[in-house]
Motif scaffolding. Structure first.
Motif, mmCIF file in Angstrom:
data_model
loop_
_atom_site.group_PDB
_atom_site.id
_atom_site.type_symbol
_atom_site.label_atom_id
_atom_site.label_comp_id
_atom_site.label_asym_id
_atom_site.label_seq_id
_atom_site.Cartn_x
_atom_site.Cartn_y
_atom_site.Cartn_z
ATOM 1 N N VAL A 22 26.895 -27.635 107.399
ATOM 2 C CA VAL A 22 26.890 -27.255 105.990
ATOM 3 C C VAL A 22 27.717 -25.988 105.844
ATOM 4 C CG1 VAL A 22 25.468 -26.439 104.060
ATOM 5 C CG2 VAL A 22 24.629 -28.284 105.522
ATOM 6 N N GLY A 28 29.753 -25.883 99.799
ATOM 7 C CA GLY A 28 28.580 -26.173 100.599
ATOM 8 C C GLY A 28 27.328 -25.675 99.916
ATOM 9 N N ASP A 38 20.993 -27.052 98.656
ATOM 10 C CA ASP A 38 22.081 -26.210 98.154
ATOM 11 C C ASP A 38 21.654 -25.717 96.770
ATOM 12 O OD1 ASP A 38 22.879 -28.180 96.163
ATOM 13 O OD2 ASP A 38 23.991 -29.229 97.729
#
Length: 348
Positions: A22, A28, A38
């Motif tokens: 990630v 990301g 996220d």
């Protein structure tokens, strides 16, 4: 309060960022390109934050997923890790969390008041946690430094043995009575964590080690991400006797979303109904009381039910809780209130 924010007991985002799985930029975690967590998915799912684990992986980590689809399994424990590499990896992950804080993505919380303030302001609340104490030297110098950086929760083991104790293997069916208890260094570490008001996480600790902590710690007993052994006879789940000890200490348990620890057949199969999560919640509430149960997803570190998928799917769990008859007050406790209570009691 029909859709209370969720504060969660465990995730492995820092490992995913450090491993390169990630990105920590706009493509990301800071955007919508993360795996389970996220900022975009968190806002969509009402994920307010949680325990961000520092975890040192094996140099040649193997996937257990295929083996855990069998009717039974007993996977060998990984070897113990050396301190220098473990400390290096742990400090790197702590630095990632500090960098995310500087970027304004989250706030490292050291008090329950910090968590409440973050939830009110809409900034993700992050408690620095460590899963497995391989990075802690026996003189506790690393512990002191990490505590100054914000470490407020520590699991003595993952599955590997450490100089402090022994974890449970990936074994099904099995109970958690799988080896010896804490070492003398482990008993010293329990005392040091009590002195620093660091939460001691009992998840993945074997049963003998559990009772060693229970007999020596002055703080509430907490398992950040564990389930009920009576419903899923996996070595990683808690027996009724362990649950009652946690209840009697006024501690708590966070529901682990990892499907192998939810299903009665122990299979790591994402095709697991959310109803299994509700079954464990109901059982834990019956054994612990409604003030001692929360969520401990293991997002970014486990296979979770496909209907949940990631933090954006948390409304699915809330709806299932509501459909089962959980009222607004109970849902608020399960989603964040109980975590705030036990953290405040542990940290003061």
């Amino acid at each position: 309060m029909e859709h209370p924010l969720i504060f969660d007991g465990h995730n492995d985002l820092l490992l995913q960022i450090q491993s390169g799985n990630v990105a920590d930029g706009r493509d990301g975690f800071l955007g919508s390109g993360g795996h389970h967590i996220d900022l975009f998915k968190a806002q969509k799912g009402g994920f307010a934050g949680g325990m961000f684990a520092i975890f040192v992986p094996d140099e040649a980590s193997a996937s257990f997923m295929e083996e855990m689809m069998a009717e039974s399994y007993d996977l060998p424990l990984p070897s113990a890790l050396d301190w220098p590499r473990s400390a290096q990896v742990a400090l790197a992950q702590a630095a990632i969390l500090r960098r995310l804080e500087r970027q304004g993505a989250l706030k490292i919380c050291r008090t329950a008041a910090d968590i409440r303030g973050s939830m009110q302001s809409g900034i993700m609340a992050a408690v620095m946690h460590m899963e497995g104490a391989e990075a802690i030297d026996p003189d506790f110098h690393t512990l002191e430094v990490l505590h100054s950086a914000g470490l407020r929760s520590l699991g003595l083991v993952w599955s590997r043995p450490t100089i402090y104790g022994n974890g449970v293997p990936f074994r099904f069916p099995s109970n958690p009575d799988t080896g010896p208890g804490l070492t003398p260094e482990g008993i010293r570490l329990v005392k040091k964590c009590n002195e620093l008001s660091i939460l001691i996480d009992l998840s993945h600790l074997n049963e003998a080690g559990f009772w060693d902590v229970a007999s020596r710690s002055s703080k509430p007993l907490v398992a950040t991400h564990s389930n009920a052994h009576a419903l899923c006879p996996h070595s990683r789940n808690l027996t009724d006797r362990q649950l009652h000890a946690i209840r009697d200490s006024d501690g708590m348990v966070g529901l682990n979303f990892a499907v192998a620890f939810l299903r009665e057949d122990g299979r790591m199969d994402a095709d697991t109904p959310v109803a299994k999560m509700i079954e464990h919640l109901v059982y834990l509430i019956d054994e612990l009381g409604e003030d001692r149960v929360g969520l401990g997803s293991d997002f970014d570190g486990a296979t979770v039910p496909a209907a949940i998928h990631d933090v954006s799917g948390l409304p699915v769990l809330r709806e299932a809780m509501k459909a089962h008859g959980f009222d607004n007050q109970l849902m608020a406790k399960l989603c964040h209130g109980n975590w705030l209570r036990v953290l405040e009691e542990t940290w003061t």
